[in-house]
Design a protein around this motif. Structure first.
Motif, PDB file in Angstrom:
ATOM      1  N   UNK A 225      38.256  42.298  48.458  1.00  0.00           N
ATOM      2  CA  UNK A 225      39.700  42.375  48.704  1.00  0.00           C
ATOM      3  C   UNK A 225      40.388  43.265  47.677  1.00  0.00           C
ATOM      4  N   UNK A 226      39.955  43.150  46.433  1.00  0.00           N
ATOM      5  CA  UNK A 226      40.542  43.975  45.382  1.00  0.00           C
ATOM      6  C   UNK A 226      40.341  45.452  45.675  1.00  0.00           C
ATOM      7  N   UNK A 227      39.141  45.805  46.103  1.00  0.00           N
ATOM      8  CA  UNK A 227      38.869  47.200  46.443  1.00  0.00           C
ATOM      9  C   UNK A 227      39.713  47.644  47.636  1.00  0.00           C
ATOM     10  N   UNK A 228      39.855  46.749  48.631  1.00  0.00           N
ATOM     11  CA  UNK A 228      40.638  47.087  49.817  1.00  0.00           C
ATOM     12  C   UNK A 228      42.092  47.336  49.449  1.00  0.00           C
ATOM     13  N   UNK A 229      42.657  46.447  48.624  1.00  0.00           N
ATOM     14  CA  UNK A 229      44.061  46.597  48.224  1.00  0.00           C
ATOM     15  C   UNK A 229      44.265  47.873  47.416  1.00  0.00           C
ATOM     16  N   UNK A 230      43.342  48.151  46.479  1.00  0.00           N
ATOM     17  CA  UNK A 230      43.457  49.380  45.688  1.00  0.00           C
ATOM     18  C   UNK A 230      43.427  50.608  46.583  1.00  0.00           C
ATOM     19  N   UNK A 231      42.529  50.593  47.562  1.00  0.00           N
ATOM     20  CA  UNK A 231      42.462  51.728  48.487  1.00  0.00           C
ATOM     21  C   UNK A 231      43.700  51.830  49.358  1.00  0.00           C
ATOM     22  N   UNK A 232      44.207  50.671  49.818  1.00  0.00           N
ATOM     23  CA  UNK A 232      45.387  50.676  50.680  1.00  0.00           C
ATOM     24  C   UNK A 232      46.606  51.206  49.938  1.00  0.00           C
ATOM     25  N   UNK A 233      46.784  50.800  48.690  1.00  0.00           N
ATOM     26  CA  UNK A 233      47.916  51.288  47.899  1.00  0.00           C
ATOM     27  C   UNK A 233      47.862  52.803  47.751  1.00  0.00           C
TER      28      UNK A 233
END
Length: 284
Positions: A225-233
């Motif tokens: 999830x952390x990676x997904x959020x970083x990528x989404x931002x």
């Protein structure tokens, strides 16, 4: 005498020839002279026979005379030695020891199951024969003790301590080296040489295995999830910058907030987004 001493035994073939001569002499004397005194030679024959022994490849014979260690014969072949010698066979072959799985607590108190694969051989026959009782059992007990000590020196993993670099699970090279050094030190008293020592099985104990699996899954989900959020931002930031730079649309703060919210929902959601066509304005 506190260390092994290699000795050379007499050739068994020479003594075998002498034995045949004694037997022939006894038979000849009994036939020719019929003197029963020649029967005494039977005791000599039995005495000579008792001195014969064989040493197979990668084997040895420890020689003891009336409680005194006289040496070890390591040469292979057919030999003869003093019949009064007590001879103990000790194998010099490399042997595998696969220990039983033991339940122990790791450094942070979690119960785990662990065992070890050990490859060893006798290096000093004097120590193996006289410094310990039943050196094979000594190897088993001391190996189990070394495994228990090792397990208590490292955590199973680094979930509880993110700064812990070496664990039983991830630091196999260092852990196996520490295990080999510990077992080598313990078995030196018995004249045992450790050729290899490594962990053969490692797992959480059954009573906490399910809980630890859930924890591992949770950690993996959080990391994903952390990676997904970083990528989404990053994607949202690039999209807003591109739209503004190309003068495609002029965002006020409300529009920008709405756009960011929608994009984050689409990019971070578990399910596919369902498009909604807005026929009015962004504020309708």
């Amino acid at each position: 005498m506190k260390h092994e001493k290699n000795i050379k035994a007499s050739s068994g073939y020479l003594m075998l020839g002498l034995l045949l001569l004694v037997i022939i002499g006894m038979i000849t004397g009994l036939v020719v002279s019929e003197n029963p005194l020649f029967v005494i030679l039977m005791a000599v024959i039995l005495f000579i026979i008792k001195g014969f022994f064989i040493v197979n490849p990668n084997s040895s014979k420890v020689m003891v005379l009336f409680g005194a260690y006289k040496g070890t014969v390591k040469d292979n072949g057919f030999f003869w030695a003093n019949p009064f010698y007590a001879r103990q066979r000790i194998s010099l072959r490399a042997r595998n020891f696969y220990s039983e799985r033991v339940k122990v607590n790791d450094k942070i108190g979690n119960p785990i199951l662990i065992n070890v694969i050990l490859v060893w051989k006798v290096a000093d026959t004097y120590k193996a024969a006289f410094d310990v009782d039943q050196y094979e059992e000594f190897v088993r007990v001391q190996t189990d003790a070394a495994v228990r000590k090792l397990a208590g020196s490292y955590p199973y993993d680094n979930f509880a301590d993110g700064q812990q670099e070496v664990t039983l699970l991830s630091g196999m090279d260092e852990v196996n080296e520490a295990l080999e050094n510990e077992i080598t030190e313990r078995l030196a008293i018995a004249g045992i040489k450790v050729l290899e020592a490594r962990i053969g099985y490692l797992a959480y104990a059954p009573e906490i295995a399910n809980s630890m699996l859930k924890r591992q899954q949770a950690v993996a989900i959080v990391a994903a999830r952390k990676k997904i959020v970083e990528g989404a931002v990053g994607m949202v930031e690039d999209a807003l910058t591109k739209l503004s730079a190309d003068d495609i649309i002029d965002f006020d703060e409300d529009k920008k907030a709405s756009m960011v919210s929608n994009l984050m929902v689409v990019l971070c959601g578990d399910k596919e987004a369902t498009p909604v066509i807005n026929t009015g304005t962004l504020h309708s």
